[in-house]
Design a protein around this motif. Structure first.
Motif, mmCIF file in Angstrom:
data_model
loop_
_atom_site.group_PDB
_atom_site.id
_atom_site.type_symbol
_atom_site.label_atom_id
_atom_site.label_comp_id
_atom_site.label_asym_id
_atom_site.label_seq_id
_atom_site.Cartn_x
_atom_site.Cartn_y
_atom_site.Cartn_z
ATOM 1 N N SER A 48 -37.317 -20.994 20.865
ATOM 2 C CA SER A 48 -37.585 -22.428 20.684
ATOM 3 C C SER A 48 -38.646 -22.828 21.710
ATOM 4 O O SER A 48 -38.950 -22.063 22.622
ATOM 5 C CB SER A 48 -36.313 -23.248 20.884
ATOM 6 O OG SER A 48 -35.830 -23.042 22.201
ATOM 7 N N CYS A 72 -47.452 -22.160 28.294
ATOM 8 C CA CYS A 72 -47.753 -20.738 28.067
ATOM 9 C C CYS A 72 -48.350 -20.514 26.699
ATOM 10 O O CYS A 72 -48.301 -21.367 25.822
ATOM 11 C CB CYS A 72 -46.472 -19.916 28.140
ATOM 12 S SG CYS A 72 -45.562 -20.128 29.651
ATOM 13 N N GLY A 77 -44.532 -16.321 26.870
ATOM 14 C CA GLY A 77 -43.441 -15.984 25.977
ATOM 15 C C GLY A 77 -42.137 -15.625 26.688
ATOM 16 O O GLY A 77 -41.929 -15.968 27.825
ATOM 17 N N ARG A 128 -31.011 -17.656 29.158
ATOM 18 C CA ARG A 128 -30.195 -18.001 27.987
ATOM 19 C C ARG A 128 -30.050 -16.822 27.032
ATOM 20 O O ARG A 128 -29.148 -16.793 26.211
ATOM 21 C CB ARG A 128 -30.815 -19.189 27.241
ATOM 22 C CG ARG A 128 -30.860 -20.477 28.044
ATOM 23 C CD ARG A 128 -31.680 -21.539 27.356
ATOM 24 N NE ARG A 128 -33.071 -21.140 27.177
ATOM 25 C CZ ARG A 128 -34.000 -21.857 26.554
ATOM 26 N NH1 ARG A 128 -33.658 -23.021 26.032
ATOM 27 N NH2 ARG A 128 -35.238 -21.431 26.435
HETATM 28 S S1 SF4 Z 1 -42.900 -19.449 27.069
HETATM 29 FE FE1 SF4 Z 1 -41.217 -20.046 28.404
HETATM 30 S S2 SF4 Z 1 -41.542 -22.237 28.741
HETATM 31 FE FE2 SF4 Z 1 -42.750 -21.655 26.937
HETATM 32 S S3 SF4 Z 1 -41.418 -22.067 25.183
HETATM 33 FE FE3 SF4 Z 1 -41.141 -19.930 25.745
HETATM 34 S S4 SF4 Z 1 -39.350 -19.945 27.110
HETATM 35 FE FE4 SF4 Z 1 -40.099 -22.047 27.001
#
Ligand code: SF4
Length: 485
Positions: free
Chosen positions: A95, A102, A145, A181
């Motif tokens: 999600s 990023c 990611g 998570r």
């Molecule tokens: S790269 Fe990191 S901050 Fe961006 S959506 Fe994915 S988990 Fe969230």
């Protein structure tokens, strides 16, 4: 959970500013006067490269890059191979976090990841063919990611395809970014078996109200369990990433987060500033602007973090990192061997970095290169048998000199006069206000940054940047989140 979190650290022992600089352990973190904070409140790059990515001037085509890669071939006489660092970008997430800056692709389809890994294998083969030999890797980092979005089978497959192309030794430093998570014990066990011993958890903030506001809910107990499991599964290096400047972050809430993080006892902590750029990252429009701390409030939050971590015995590293005194990063800071590159602060000695995957960045003998950040374009380039070059920069002698000066300043909080690019008297005149404001002291052989000045290291670096007036600083700010999963 049976394993213990790390024992508390010793309180800092040093009280003299000069000695504090040598040890990177100031005894007391001074208050930052509001007027000073507001005067120096300007946005700008964090210098994970010089020049910063938005200022790259181009001139690097896929063909020219392939020729430059050839310079990494083994020495013709001895057959010796230069050890390289390898960065693998895995862009997938389950999600979208609202603060995200990023290069990330949200998907739940396993076949999308499978296709990506197949193309990654082709890109690796293209790089090896261009080099003309199997490179030796001294450090490897998987970022995103969310790298731990991969299944255990996909982890295995990726390591196997890396093994085809590069030499990863037993002592290669392997690290990975992970979303707490998604962490499971089986996953950590698989990663440890594959040779990973450092893991970075994206924590950002432990407060439920802040977590709700940034679209990333991960209870403190979940984070704690992820930390304990990583220790139990043999990870010797545990990093935590935090962000200050998030919506609803107040001094009280942030204080509780800092206590929670100290209690986790990570080896390293990174505390980045949130870059709110909704015109570049549309999902950030869902962040309540009125709930964001402004200007001096942001700096006060960061100062709060510095004071708490230093008080807990962590060493303040460079701009925004903290490490236990026995961590290699703190040791490198103390003995003057700390480095800064596209991945932030590092202890690695290899001078060249190969990046693979969408948006990844490479550096080879003064040439900088970024792969295309668009997944479709990256796929088309790979399918067409071309290196997925997006933009690059070939460093001039002046760039190289300024790069060394800025890196030294950001790693050592000092600028030896011998490293000053250009005229020393001119820089001294330019730094006069910094000296007057107590940020810098002029010594016999160097400018030394005071503990107060550490909060304005980037402002000092700006004055060494010949591209400083070029547009695109906000883009540079976004790059800071390349490790914030
Ligand atoms: S790269 Fe990191 S901050 Fe961006 S959506 Fe994915 S988990 Fe969230």
């Amino acid at each position: 959970m049976t394993a213990q979190l790390h024992a508390p650290l010793h309180a800092p022992l040093f009280c003299d500013d000069r000695r504090a600089q040598a040890t990177h352990r100031p005894a007391r973190i001074p208050d930052v006067p509001r007027a000073l904070g507001e005067r120096y409140d300007v946005s700008g790059p964090r210098y994970t490269s010089y020049p910063p990515v938005p200022d790259w001037t181009g001139g690097v085509t896929a063909d020219r890059w392939a020729t430059q890669l050839r310079s990494l071939a083994p020495d013709a006489a001895t057959g010796e191979r230069t050890p390289l660092a390898l960065y693998v970008h895995l862009p997938f997430c389950v999600s979208r976090c609202l603060y995200c800056g990023c290069n990330a692709t949200v998907t739940t389809r396993e076949e999308v990841v499978e296709q990506y890994l197949r193309r990654l294998r082709r890109e690796l083969h293209m790089l090896r063919d261009a080099i003309g030999a199997r490179p030796r890797i001294s450090a490897m980092h998987w970022g995103g990611g969310t790298p731990n979005f991969l299944t255990d089978r996909q982890f295995d497959a990726l390591v196997a395809q890396l093994d085809e192309v590069v030499q990863i030794d037993r002592d290669t430093e392997c690290s990975i970014e992970a979303d707490p998570r998604l962490v499971t014990r089986a996953q950590l066990r698989a990663l440890a078996r594959l040779g990973f011993h450092r893991i970075s958890y994206g924590v950002q903030d432990l407060d439920p109200v802040v977590q709700e506001a940034i679209g990333r809910v991960q209870p403190e107990s979940l984070v704690r369990d992820a930390v304990i499991m990583a220790r139990e599964e043999g990870f010797s290096g545990l990093n935590v990433d935090l962000i200050y400047g998030l919506p609803h972050q107040t001094p009280d809430r942030f204080a509780r987060t800092l206590e929670g993080v100290v209690a986790l006892g990570p080896d390293r902590i990174a505390c980045f500033g949130y870059a709110h750029v909704p015109w570049m990252r549309a999902h950030q429009r869902r962040i309540e602007t009125m709930a964001l701390p402004v200007s001096f409030e942001r700096l006060a939050l960061f100062r709060q973090a510095v004071a708490r971590f230093v008080d807990a015995g962590y060493v303040w590293i460079g701009l925004d990192h903290f490490a236990r005194p026995d961590d290699p990063l703190a040791e490198a800071a103390a003995n003057g061997t700390l480095r800064r590159d596209f991945m932030g602060y590092t202890t690695r000695v290899s001078s060249s970095l190969l990046g693979v995957g969408v948006s990844s960045i490479s550096e080879v003998h003064g040439w900088h290169l970024q792969n295309t950040a668009h997944l479709g374009e990256w796929q088309r380039a790979i399918d067409g048998g071309a290196l997925p070059v997006h933009r690059g920069h070939i460093c001039s002698p002046d760039d190289t000199q300024r790069s060394a000066a800025i890196a030294h300043l950001l790693c050592n909080a000092a600028l030896p006069y011998a490293l000053i690019p250009g005229d020393r008297a001119q820089l001294r005149a330019r730094w006069h206000p910094f000296i007057d404001d107590g940020l810098v002291v002029a010594e016999a052989d160097q400018f030394r940054v005071t503990t107060l000045g550490r909060f304005f290291l980037r402002n000092l670096a700006f004055t060494l940047d010949a591209y400083r007036d070029a547009p695109g600083d906000a883009d540079g700010a976004v790059l800071r989140f390349s490790r914030a999963v």
